[in-house]
Motif scaffolding. Structure first.
Motif, short mmCIF file in Angstrom:
data_model
loop_
_atom_site.label_atom_id
_atom_site.label_comp_id
_atom_site.label_asym_id
_atom_site.label_seq_id
_atom_site.Cartn_x
_atom_site.Cartn_y
_atom_site.Cartn_z
N LYS A 1 5.71 4.78 3.14
CA LYS A 1 5.51 5.65 1.99
C LYS A 1 6.60 6.72 1.93
N GLY B 1 2.00 5.21 -7.37
CA GLY B 1 0.82 5.01 -8.21
C GLY B 1 0.15 6.32 -8.58
N ASN B 2 -0.72 6.24 -9.57
CA ASN B 2 -1.50 7.40 -10.02
C ASN B 2 -2.91 6.93 -10.33
N PHE B 3 -3.84 7.20 -9.40
CA PHE B 3 -5.20 6.70 -9.55
C PHE B 3 -6.16 7.65 -8.83
N LYS C 1 -6.39 9.07 -4.75
CA LYS C 1 -5.10 8.83 -4.12
C LYS C 1 -4.87 9.79 -2.95
N ASP C 2 -5.16 11.06 -3.14
CA ASP C 2 -4.93 12.05 -2.08
C ASP C 2 -5.77 11.74 -0.85
N ALA D 1 2.02 1.76 -3.56
CA ALA D 1 0.93 2.25 -4.41
C ALA D 1 0.65 3.73 -4.17
N LEU D 2 0.66 4.15 -2.90
CA LEU D 2 0.37 5.55 -2.59
C LEU D 2 1.52 6.47 -2.99
N ILE E 1 -4.22 8.82 1.00
CA ILE E 1 -3.01 9.22 1.72
C ILE E 1 -3.37 9.87 3.05
N SER F 1 0.83 -1.21 0.00
CA SER F 1 0.00 0.00 0.00
C SER F 1 0.86 1.25 0.00
#
Length: 258
Positions: free
Chosen positions: A143, A83-85, A88-89, A79-80, A92, A76
């Motif tokens: 992260k 990643g770009n999806f 997301k913000d 991904a955070l 986080i 995770s």
């Protein structure tokens, strides 16, 4: 503060190897450590499983919850960070929302879920609940380590023909190893010292852990019957694995980013 804590721990070790008279050390004695060689832990009129069974129970919960927490947090956090999806913000920001409420407030829901799934009073149930409860903080920490790595790594690896999985395990994981070691240490210590969840979600005395034992030994009707020397010896024995793990992991903790 550190000096005070060290003094308390030193006093605990001294008491564990002492013959007590009126609550005061009066000589060196190994009698308090006889539980290491007994089939069952017997203190005054209280009977418990052997100290090695208790150690195994505590290790299972600590290591199991650590594996669950670190594994989920690792993926995770990646991904955070990379990643770009959509959303997301929000994800986080929500990683720390779980820390806003005390873990004890989720006990009723956890109890119901485990009972429904048939995992109540099992190691698997405790490990899952404990591991998942701490994922938010560990994800946030790991992260930060991923954020320090350049984004060009994925592009360079793809040019060399490396797959996403190969890039992750061969490049990213070794690069953030200090972060993995740090969250692994904290995850282990959280599981190693867990009291509330174990006491609520288990009923079998065979699954008792060190925090439960130490709490039970102090929960007597009269403090005059408490064997403080034995309690100090058990507490010292309980403390040793955590100290050893911390000793070998402290260089990674200094590199932790939050």
């Amino acid at each position: 503060m550190s000096l005070l804590l060290v003094s308390l721990y030193a006093g605990m070790v001294v008491y564990s190897f002492s013959e007590l008279r009126g609550g005061i050390p009066a000589g060196i004695s190994f009698e308090n450590w006889r539980f290491l060689f007994e089939r069952n832990l017997v203190i005054d009129n209280y009977h418990y499983p052997s100290i090695w069974s208790i150690l195994l129970n505590t290790l299972l919960i600590a290591v199991g919850s650590m594996v669950v927490e670190v594994s989920i947090s690792l993926f995770s956090g990646y991904a955070l960070s990379k990643g770009n999806f959509p959303g997301k913000d929000f994800l986080i920001q929500s990683t720390l929302y779980t820390r806003a409420l005390p873990a004890v407030t989720t006990l009723i829901a956890s109890f119901y879920i485990l009972k429904t799934m048939g995992l109540l009073d099992t190691y698997v149930g405790i490990i899952l609940i404990k591991g998942l409860a701490e994922v938010g903080m560990s994800t946030w920490i790991i992260k930060g380590f991923f954020d320090e790595l350049p984004k060009d790594i994925d592009w360079a690896a793809s040019v060399d023909g490396s797959s996403k999985w190969r890039t992750f395990f061969r490049i990213y994981v070794p690069a953030i190893w200090p972060g993995i070691a740090a969250i692994s240490l904290f995850a282990f210590l959280n599981g190693w010292g867990e009291y509330v969840m174990v006491s609520v979600l288990t009923f079998n005395d065979a699954k008792v852990t060190f925090p439960i034992i130490l709490s039970t030994l102090m929960d007597t009707e009269s403090t005059s019957t408490v064997s403080y020397g034995t309690i100090m010896a058990i507490a010292t024995f309980y403390m040793l694995p955590a100290l050893i793990l911390y000793f070998f992991s402290q260089k990674y903790i200094s590199k932790m980013k939050i």
